[in-house]
Design a protein around this motif. Structure first.
Motif, PDB file in Angstrom:
ATOM      1  N   LEU A 152       0.642  -1.824  -0.091  1.00 51.47           N
ATOM      2  CA  LEU A 152       0.082   0.318  -0.285  1.00 51.47           C
ATOM      3  C   LEU A 152       0.989   1.493   0.238  1.00 51.47           C
ATOM      4  CD1 LEU A 152      -2.455  -0.941   2.733  1.00 51.47           C
ATOM      5  CD2 LEU A 152      -2.627  -1.067  -0.039  1.00 51.47           C
ATOM      6  N   GLY A 153       0.035   2.160  -0.946  1.00 54.32           N
ATOM      7  CA  GLY A 153       1.461   3.021  -0.479  1.00 54.32           C
ATOM      8  C   GLY A 153       0.576   4.364  -0.329  1.00 54.32           C
ATOM      9  N   GLU A 154      -0.447   4.286   0.197  1.00 53.73           N
ATOM     10  CA  GLU A 154      -1.642   4.940   0.549  1.00 53.73           C
ATOM     11  C   GLU A 154      -2.744   4.017   1.887  1.00 53.73           C
ATOM     12  OE1 GLU A 154      -4.828   4.871  -2.628  1.00 53.73           O
ATOM     13  OE2 GLU A 154      -4.201   6.654  -2.573  1.00 53.73           O
ATOM     14  N   VAL A 155      -2.978   5.377   2.320  1.00 49.36           N
ATOM     15  CA  VAL A 155      -3.844   4.832   3.329  1.00 49.36           C
ATOM     16  C   VAL A 155      -5.209   4.283   3.139  1.00 49.36           C
ATOM     17  CG1 VAL A 155      -4.992   4.427   5.288  1.00 49.36           C
ATOM     18  CG2 VAL A 155      -3.561   6.226   5.307  1.00 49.36           C
ATOM     19  N   SER A 156      -5.240   2.917   3.471  1.00 48.10           N
ATOM     20  CA  SER A 156      -6.282   1.936   2.818  1.00 48.10           C
ATOM     21  C   SER A 156      -6.696   1.195   4.575  1.00 48.10           C
ATOM     22  CB  SER A 156      -5.719   0.792   1.942  1.00 48.10           C
ATOM     23  OG  SER A 156      -6.920   0.174   1.423  1.00 48.10           O
ATOM     24  N   GLY A 157      -7.932   2.054   4.430  1.00 44.75           N
ATOM     25  CA  GLY A 157      -8.821   1.411   5.932  1.00 44.75           C
ATOM     26  C   GLY A 157      -7.680   1.998   7.533  1.00 44.75           C
ATOM     27  N   ASN A 158      -8.632   1.738   8.428  1.00 46.10           N
ATOM     28  CA  ASN A 158      -7.861   1.895   9.972  1.00 46.10           C
ATOM     29  C   ASN A 158      -6.867   0.815   9.918  1.00 46.10           C
ATOM     30  OD1 ASN A 158      -9.871   4.136   9.681  1.00 46.10           O
ATOM     31  ND2 ASN A 158     -11.303   3.527  10.630  1.00 46.10           N
ATOM     32  N   VAL A 211       7.735   6.608  11.908  1.00 49.92           N
ATOM     33  CA  VAL A 211       6.638   6.508  12.959  1.00 49.92           C
ATOM     34  C   VAL A 211       5.944   5.806  12.956  1.00 49.92           C
ATOM     35  CG1 VAL A 211       7.696   8.347  14.065  1.00 49.92           C
ATOM     36  CG2 VAL A 211       5.477   8.158  12.435  1.00 49.92           C
ATOM     37  N   VAL A 212       5.880   5.235  13.347  1.00 54.93           N
ATOM     38  CA  VAL A 212       4.351   4.688  13.925  1.00 54.93           C
ATOM     39  C   VAL A 212       3.399   4.590  14.406  1.00 54.93           C
ATOM     40  CG1 VAL A 212       3.350   1.735  14.501  1.00 54.93           C
ATOM     41  CG2 VAL A 212       6.327   2.050  13.936  1.00 54.93           C
ATOM     42  N   ARG A 213       2.515   4.746  13.925  1.00 53.44           N
ATOM     43  CA  ARG A 213       0.584   4.887  14.166  1.00 53.44           C
ATOM     44  C   ARG A 213      -0.512   4.669  13.884  1.00 53.44           C
ATOM     45  NH1 ARG A 213       4.483   7.643  16.066  1.00 53.44           N
ATOM     46  NH2 ARG A 213       4.916  10.214  16.819  1.00 53.44           N
ATOM     47  N   HIS A 214      -1.159   4.568  14.908  1.00 52.13           N
ATOM     48  CA  HIS A 214      -2.528   4.020  14.353  1.00 52.13           C
ATOM     49  C   HIS A 214      -3.172   5.494  13.593  1.00 52.13           C
ATOM     50  CE1 HIS A 214      -4.054   1.662  17.101  1.00 52.13           C
ATOM     51  NE2 HIS A 214      -3.179   1.589  18.387  1.00 52.13           N
ATOM     52  N   VAL A 215      -3.544   5.020  12.549  1.00 50.57           N
ATOM     53  CA  VAL A 215      -4.478   5.470  11.730  1.00 50.57           C
ATOM     54  C   VAL A 215      -6.066   6.174  11.239  1.00 50.57           C
ATOM     55  CG1 VAL A 215      -4.411   6.148   9.724  1.00 50.57           C
ATOM     56  CG2 VAL A 215      -2.431   5.535   9.934  1.00 50.57           C
ATOM     57  N   GLU A 216      -6.341   6.411  11.850  1.00 51.33           N
ATOM     58  CA  GLU A 216      -8.193   6.572  11.635  1.00 51.33           C
ATOM     59  C   GLU A 216      -8.739   7.950  10.848  1.00 51.33           C
ATOM     60  OE1 GLU A 216     -11.772   6.956  15.330  1.00 51.33           O
ATOM     61  OE2 GLU A 216      -9.898   7.084  15.944  1.00 51.33           O
ATOM     62  N   GLY A 240     -11.036  14.974   8.833  1.00 52.23           N
ATOM     63  CA  GLY A 240      -9.779  14.252   8.748  1.00 52.23           C
ATOM     64  C   GLY A 240      -9.104  13.552   9.084  1.00 52.23           C
ATOM     65  N   VAL A 241      -8.072  12.720   8.608  1.00 59.40           N
ATOM     66  CA  VAL A 241      -7.228  11.493   9.503  1.00 59.40           C
ATOM     67  C   VAL A 241      -6.630  12.719  10.374  1.00 59.40           C
ATOM     68  CG1 VAL A 241      -5.655  10.595   8.444  1.00 59.40           C
ATOM     69  CG2 VAL A 241      -6.648  11.144   7.231  1.00 59.40           C
ATOM     70  N   VAL A 242      -6.382  11.058  11.245  1.00 55.31           N
ATOM     71  CA  VAL A 242      -5.601  11.029  13.024  1.00 55.31           C
ATOM     72  C   VAL A 242      -4.783  10.329  13.455  1.00 55.31           C
ATOM     73  CG1 VAL A 242      -6.742  11.296  14.966  1.00 55.31           C
ATOM     74  CG2 VAL A 242      -8.341  11.943  13.740  1.00 55.31           C
ATOM     75  N   LEU A 243      -3.989  11.136  13.571  1.00 52.06           N
ATOM     76  CA  LEU A 243      -2.833  10.011  13.987  1.00 52.06           C
ATOM     77  C   LEU A 243      -2.310   9.308  15.574  1.00 52.06           C
ATOM     78  CD1 LEU A 243      -0.252  10.956  10.958  1.00 52.06           C
ATOM     79  CD2 LEU A 243      -1.906   9.476  10.723  1.00 52.06           C
ATOM     80  N   SER A 244      -2.741   8.780  15.954  1.00 46.30           N
ATOM     81  CA  SER A 244      -2.511   8.767  16.962  1.00 46.30           C
ATOM     82  C   SER A 244      -1.901   7.077  17.321  1.00 46.30           C
ATOM     83  CB  SER A 244      -4.268   8.797  17.871  1.00 46.30           C
ATOM     84  OG  SER A 244      -4.556   7.324  17.293  1.00 46.30           O
ATOM     85  N   CYS A 245      -0.897   7.108  19.320  1.00 44.28           N
ATOM     86  CA  CYS A 245      -0.958   6.598  19.550  1.00 44.28           C
ATOM     87  C   CYS A 245      -1.340   5.573  20.289  1.00 44.28           C
ATOM     88  CB  CYS A 245       0.540   7.005  20.175  1.00 44.28           C
ATOM     89  SG  CYS A 245       1.791   8.157  19.562  1.00 44.28           S
ATOM     90  N   GLU A 246      -0.812   4.857  20.716  1.00 43.80           N
ATOM     91  CA  GLU A 246      -1.441   4.052  21.856  1.00 43.80           C
ATOM     92  C   GLU A 246      -0.978   4.279  22.776  1.00 43.80           C
ATOM     93  OE1 GLU A 246      -3.539   0.309  22.619  1.00 43.80           O
ATOM     94  OE2 GLU A 246      -2.573   1.507  20.795  1.00 43.80           O
ATOM     95  N   LYS A 256       1.922  -0.663   6.371  1.00 39.64           N
ATOM     96  CA  LYS A 256       0.823  -1.307   6.600  1.00 39.64           C
ATOM     97  C   LYS A 256       1.196  -2.598   7.653  1.00 39.64           C
ATOM     98  CE  LYS A 256      -4.394  -2.109   7.793  1.00 39.64           C
ATOM     99  NZ  LYS A 256      -5.714  -2.369   6.794  1.00 39.64           N
ATOM    100  N   VAL A 257       0.979  -2.163   9.154  1.00 41.73           N
ATOM    101  CA  VAL A 257       2.117  -3.280   9.911  1.00 41.73           C
ATOM    102  C   VAL A 257       0.744  -3.915   9.662  1.00 41.73           C
ATOM    103  CG1 VAL A 257       2.288  -3.488  12.567  1.00 41.73           C
ATOM    104  CG2 VAL A 257       2.972  -1.722  11.442  1.00 41.73           C
ATOM    105  N   THR A 258       1.554  -5.307   9.654  1.00 38.95           N
ATOM    106  CA  THR A 258       0.305  -6.270   9.719  1.00 38.95           C
ATOM    107  C   THR A 258       0.866  -7.426  11.031  1.00 38.95           C
ATOM    108  OG1 THR A 258       1.756  -8.063   8.767  1.00 38.95           O
ATOM    109  CG2 THR A 258       0.563  -6.595   6.987  1.00 38.95           C
ATOM    110  N   GLY A 259       2.207  -7.608  11.359  1.00 37.23           N
ATOM    111  CA  GLY A 259       2.070  -8.773  12.863  1.00 37.23           C
ATOM    112  C   GLY A 259       3.430  -8.314  13.443  1.00 37.23           C
ATOM    113  N   ILE A 260       2.677  -8.376  14.878  1.00 39.55           N
ATOM    114  CA  ILE A 260       4.681  -8.210  15.280  1.00 39.55           C
ATOM    115  C   ILE A 260       5.690 -10.110  16.231  1.00 39.55           C
ATOM    116  CG2 ILE A 260       3.990  -6.197  15.915  1.00 39.55           C
ATOM    117  CD1 ILE A 260       3.564  -6.620  18.532  1.00 39.55           C
ATOM    118  N   ILE A 261       5.806  -9.668  16.724  1.00 34.76           N
ATOM    119  CA  ILE A 261       6.442 -10.678  17.305  1.00 34.76           C
ATOM    120  C   ILE A 261       7.433 -10.313  18.446  1.00 34.76           C
ATOM    121  CG2 ILE A 261       8.547 -12.659  17.271  1.00 34.76           C
ATOM    122  CD1 ILE A 261       8.792 -13.490  14.236  1.00 34.76           C
TER     123      ILE A 261
END
Length: 251
Positions: free
Chosen positions: A178-184, A196-201, A207-213, A238-243
């Motif tokens: 993805l080269g752009e935001v596709s869904g939250n 940076v890593v952010r929640h995108v909503e 508009g689009v809100v960038l937030s942290c956990e 887009k982050v799809t998983g973590i270890i």
């Protein structure tokens, strides 16, 4: 000349100094040669590191224009810092933590990166001796991960902005399809020359809100695409998983 045929003390001292002078000059010359050799050795190490870093990135099929961003994400360092490691004229060496993360992320040993080993393999000697047979469970784990995340890039989280969901040092898997935001969701965003890593909503009317956990960090509202361009925002993936390794200690 003394009456007994020996040299006087003063002349004798001068004769001794004349004989010793060449040795003193030789020691000085050796010292200068050693001083010259040390910078050459350091330069060789820097050049070897730069060449092997680029070679390893080429093997990973990282495009030339994305090398610095890729390495910045892997080490958690700024792009400006990483750019010095690629400088053809005056290459630099990374700090020890960044160096360790690079060797781990690029799957090569530290000696090879500096030109001190012939092969980049992490455990070639062990494989030759059959000492890694007990690690078959790791092969099964890697195969499972490859099946689920083979199209993703591994990155290490740097910072506590997304804690406790994604903690500092966690391994993330990022999809670059993805080269752009596709869904939250959770995205890696290039912002002011850093990742940076952010929640995108998407919020209607805002508009689009960038937030942290982590609630200690304030959210950021991006009204439209023009505002995103002014802020220098770009979606990197887009982050799809973590270890994460979780240890349970006995009390």
């Amino acid at each position: 000349m003394n009456k007994d045929g020996t040299l006087s003390d003063g002349r004798f001292a001068r004769q001794v100094l004349k004989k010793r002078a060449p040795k003193a000059r030789s020691r000085n010359a050796s010292t200068k040669q050693a001083a010259v050799r040390q910078p050459i050795a350091a330069t060789d190490a820097k050049n070897n590191f730069r060449e092997r870093l680029i070679a390893r990135l080429n093997q990973a099929e990282v495009p030339a224009q994305k090398r610095m961003v890729y390495v910045a994400a892997m080490t958690g360092r700024a792009v400006q810092t990483v750019s010095r490691w690629f400088d053809a004229g005056r290459p630099g060496l990374p700090d020890l933590e960044s160096y360790a993360r690079l060797c781990e992320g690029l799957h090569c040993n530290a000696d090879w990166m500096l030109g001190l080993a012939a092969t980049p393999g992490l455990a070639a000697a062990r494989q030759a001796d059959g000492e890694n047979a007990h690690a078959s469970w790791m092969v099964e784990l890697l195969e499972e991960l490859w099946g689920d995340l083979h199209d993703c890039e591994p990155m290490r989280m740097s910072g506590d902005e997304m804690a406790p969901r994604i903690r500092d040092g966690d391994h993330m898997f990022v999809s670059h399809d993805l080269g752009e935001v596709s869904g939250n969701g959770i995205y890696v965003i290039e912002w002011k020359d850093r990742l940076v890593v952010r929640h995108v909503e998407n919020r209607i009317g805002q508009g689009v809100v960038l937030s942290c956990e982590n609630p200690a960090y304030a959210e950021c509202v991006v009204k439209d695409a023009a505002a995103a361009r002014r802020m220098g925002l770009r979606v990197a993936g887009k982050v799809t998983g973590i270890i994460r390794t979780v240890h349970f200690w006995a009390h």
